[in-house]
Design an enzyme around this catalytic site. Structure first.
Site, PDB file in Angstrom:
ATOM      1  N   GLU A 199       3.455  -2.985   2.609  1.00 27.09           N
ATOM      2  CA  GLU A 199       2.841  -4.199   3.161  1.00 27.09           C
ATOM      3  C   GLU A 199       1.670  -4.669   2.302  1.00 27.09           C
ATOM      4  OE1 GLU A 199       2.027  -3.617   7.348  1.00 27.09           O
ATOM      5  OE2 GLU A 199       4.115  -4.010   7.835  1.00 27.09           O
ATOM      6  N   GLU A 204      11.030  -1.993   8.939  1.00 24.78           N
ATOM      7  CA  GLU A 204      10.322  -1.329  10.040  1.00 24.78           C
ATOM      8  C   GLU A 204      10.498  -2.143  11.311  1.00 24.78           C
ATOM      9  OE1 GLU A 204       6.140  -0.674   9.506  1.00 24.78           O
ATOM     10  OE2 GLU A 204       6.378  -0.029   7.435  1.00 24.78           O
TER      11      GLU A 204
HETATM   12  C1  GLA Z   1       2.982  -1.482   9.509  1.00 30.26           C
HETATM   13  C2  GLA Z   1       2.918  -0.352   8.511  1.00 30.26           C
HETATM   14  C3  GLA Z   1       3.312   0.966   9.082  1.00 30.26           C
HETATM   15  C4  GLA Z   1       2.725   1.166  10.456  1.00 30.26           C
HETATM   16  C5  GLA Z   1       3.143   0.017  11.339  1.00 30.26           C
HETATM   17  C6  GLA Z   1       2.641   0.156  12.760  1.00 30.26           C
HETATM   18  O1  GLA Z   1       4.188  -2.108   9.571  1.00 30.26           O
HETATM   19  O2  GLA Z   1       3.699  -0.605   7.360  1.00 30.26           O
HETATM   20  O3  GLA Z   1       2.861   1.974   8.216  1.00 30.26           O
HETATM   21  O4  GLA Z   1       1.343   1.239  10.379  1.00 30.26           O
HETATM   22  O5  GLA Z   1       2.611  -1.165  10.821  1.00 30.26           O
HETATM   23  O6  GLA Z   1       3.107  -0.880  13.571  1.00 30.26           O
END
Ligand code: GLA
Ligand code: ZN
Length: 684
Positions: free
Chosen positions: A149, A309
């Site tokens: 991210e 994710e």
């Molecule tokens: C983001 C991060 C993850 C985690 C999620 C929690 O997407 O990439 O590592 O922290 O948030 O929702």
């Protein structure tokens, strides 16, 4: 990128459990039970992979990758730069980010590094290189997940350190050549802020220059450029030893970074989706927003993407974190697939015992092993993806409608201290997008550089800025037979945020002349009479004159009563429509419904869908219809034609009954379907 299978799995952080071998053994067994065929390893493992500078420990990771592979589970391997080990930040201060206020961040949290820092790049390259050398020996690794991210965590995502200031100035020199050019583009003579030395230029900060729109816009562009440069640096680091495909996990419409630019470096798009389900009883707004994000991820490469994710139950970072109601996990997962995802992956496999995410939902909770509702829900998704794998994998959505969403427009519009300060590009965009969603029409999302040819209809709401060449492209598109819809407060500035003078760049295509724009307060709200009905207008009412355009709707009140608010202009073989006012959902649904009729596009069920139901179509050897019900009640959708459920073979004719939060995957039975593919109808 070719997908051998639909992937099901997610982030796996075994480095938190290395002293518990029984947990690691249980993980593999339960993953098999949950139909997990892929995990993402190493996202935040730097401190364990390199416990002190130059001391690399990869054996534990290799062993886990191999054990998983022997058990039919492949690995997406991450580079660990999303979070920094303490030895790195302590020894090399310059690797940490500097905020807009000039202070350097302290170590900790994530994404806390300077993406320009030579030292950070050197350390990342060494670490990534070790991983890539290792990857060559382990067939279980299928692809790279670069960092995590990028730009997330801190509010403005940017680093303002001296190295970044220098890089910014260099980038500007390359862009403008001379200060004279830059001063002209930024209109610096205003308030006497003419730059006479490149070193006078500083990133926009709250306690310094932040009101020069051209500077702000170029800074936004530079931040994307520099972050992309870091991404390229990491890609090159793994590419030295590995030819595996690369991705990085994007987030929604993430304001600081222009994903349309960054995506060019990637082999496949992936993103992290955390919809706020069950915030309200009406799930439609959340479903629409999530659908738009998925659509953009697919549209970037016009190819299947990865849901990298998602949460199997509830997140821990909203004010209140509702559990997913029965059915929602399947629906939410299938929504991604419906829009072109070839994966359903989670954050994360197992809940850690401590720190910030100890209560964040995961496939495995702290207690009860596989005996949980979440585990059963996840298993259900895994089973279904396995069952539908061959049907889905090679198909993709091929919409006939596109919408323009452009980051540079977003940045410029946000800065424009114009008729209103509360103009919200994303919200406006989503209102227009929702009209298509409610009609069951898939939409591609393109930026101003995107190709328009091939779409029957292109909508570009609040297109305030026109980049160089954009107006000419729209003109060619309409002239060639396309239908183009745009709105008030469009075509106001060029790409360095200087206002157009003379006439609107699309004056002839739109067939109107803009004159002035009203931003009425609540008590002065206007309305429009359109198609015999009255619709309220919103916070912007532009006063325009129809030249060659036909007037479809007029203002009902005020001094501009009777003047055009909705127009349509025939131009070449196509049509250009202008919505001079801001409109609500009811009007937009009606208006776009008529546009769709005109260009001959209907949804794949050829039906009017009940509220809360939508449909997406993935085209392939067999076309697949994903009919989704976002209501927590049984609904009936009337449809034309015969369909069979891909999961069960159950047949439907004339109507489809959907259970609460159900997503059905349907295959059309009749062979002579003459298509909803409006592309063929664009006269060329
Ligand atoms: C983001 C991060 C993850 C985690 C999620 C929690 O997407 O990439 O590592 O922290 O948030 O929702
Ligand atoms: Zn920096």
């Amino acid at each position: 990128m070719e997908f051998e299978h639909l992937l099901h799995g997610g982030d796996y952080n075994p480095e938190q459990w290395l002293d518990c071998p029984e947990v690691l053994r249980e993980d593999v067994e339960l993953m098999k039970g949950a139909h997990v065929n892929c995990v993402t390893l190493g996202v935040f493992s730097w401190a364990v992979l390199e416990p002190s500078e130059g001391e690399y420990r990869l054996e534990w990771l290799e062993e886990i990758i191999d054990t998983l592979y022997e058990n039919g589970i492949s690995t997406v391997l991450a580079t660990p730069t999303g979070a920094m080990p303490h030895w790195l930040t302590t020894r090399y201060h310059e690797t940490m980010q500097v905020r807009g206020d000039g202070g350097r961040n302290l170590p900790g949290r994530r994404h806390n590094f300077c993406y320009t820092s030579v030292k950070m790049r050197e350390k990342a390259r060494q670490m990534d290189g070790k991983l890539a050398q290792m990857a060559a020996k382990h067939p279980g690794i299928r692809m790279w997940h670069i960092s995590n991210e990028m730009g997330g965590n801190f509010s403005d995502s940017a680093c303002h350190c001296e190295q970044c200031q220098q890089a910014f100035r260099q980038w500007l020199k390359e862009k403008y050549g001379t200060l004279q050019e830059l001063n002209r583009a930024w209109w610096t003579v205003f308030w006497s802020h003419v730059y006479t030395d490149w070193n006078q230029i500083h990133s926009p900060v709250p306690h310094g220059e932040c009101l020069l729109h051209g500077l702000n816009l170029d800074w936004h562009r530079f931040v994307t450029h520099q972050m992309t440069d870091f991404l390229k640096w990491e890609i090159a680091s793994v590419r030295e030893y590995s030819t595996l495909p690369v991705t990085t996990n994007f987030m929604f419409f993430f304001h600081p970074l222009d994903y349309f630019k960054m995506q060019k470096e990637l082999d496949v798009i992936s993103w992290d989706s955390y919809p706020a389900w069950h915030k309200r009883k009406d799930e439609v707004p959340v479903a629409v927003k999530t659908a738009a994000f998925h659509s953009m991820m697919r549209s970037m490469k016009k190819a299947p993407f990865m849901l990298m994710e998602s949460v199997p139950s509830a997140v821990n970072w909203r004010g209140n974190n509702p559990l997913k109601r029965p059915g929602m996990h399947m629906l939410s997962s299938m929504q991604a697939v419906a829009h072109g995802s070839n994966t359903v992956q989670y954050f994360q496999w197992r809940k850690g015992r401590g720190a910030f995410e100890k209560f964040h939902g995961a496939v495995l909770d702290h207690k009860n092993g596989a005996d949980t509702r979440t585990f059963r829900d996840v298993t259900g998704v895994g089973e279904r993806l396995g069952r539908l794998d061959a049907l889905i994998r090679r198909s993709c959505n091929r919409p006939s409608v596109a919408m323009v969403f452009d980051w540079e427009n977003w940045w410029a519009l946000g800065d424009a201290t114009g008729p209103r300060q509360d103009l919200d590009y994303q919200k406006t965009f989503l209102r227009h997008y929702r009209a298509f969603w409610e009609a069951g029409i898939d939409v591609d999302i393109i930026d101003m550089d995107g190709e328009m040819d091939g779409y029957a209809l292109v909508a570009a709401p609040l297109n305030y800025m026109y980049k160089k060449g954009y107006a000419e492209k729209v003109e060619r598109y309409v002239d060639g037979g396309g239908m183009y819809v745009t709105t008030c407060w469009s075509g106001i500035v060029g790409e360095s945020d200087l206002c157009f003078t003379g006439e609107h760049p699309l004056r002839k295509v739109l067939g109107i002349r803009q004159e002035e724009i009203d931003a009425p307060s609540e008590e002065f709200k206007n309305h429009v009479v359109y198609g015999g009905c009255v619709y309220p207008t919103g916070g912007l009412c532009e006063v325009v004159h129809a030249e060659t355009a036909q007037v479809l709707g007029c203002y009902g009140e005020d001094f501009y009563r009777g003047m055009p608010a909705v127009t349509e202009n025939r131009y070449g073989k196509g049509t250009a429509c202008y919505l001079a006012a801001e409109f609500g959902q009811t009007f937009l649904n009606v208006f776009y419904g008529e546009c769709l009729n005109r260009v001959g596009i209907e949804n794949p069920l050829r039906a009017k869908l009940p509220y809360g139901v939508t449909v997406s179509e993935r085209k392939g050897e067999t076309d697949l219809l994903f009919v989704q019900n976002y209501k927590e009640e049984t609904v009936e959708a009337v449809c034309t034609g015969e369909y069979a459920e891909a999961d069960t073979g159950k047949e439907w004719q004339g109507k489809i009954v959907l259970e609460p939060f159900e997503c059905k995957v349907l295959v059309r039975k009749e062979s002579n379907h003459n298509g909803t593919d409006g592309k063929e109808r664009v006269a060329k």
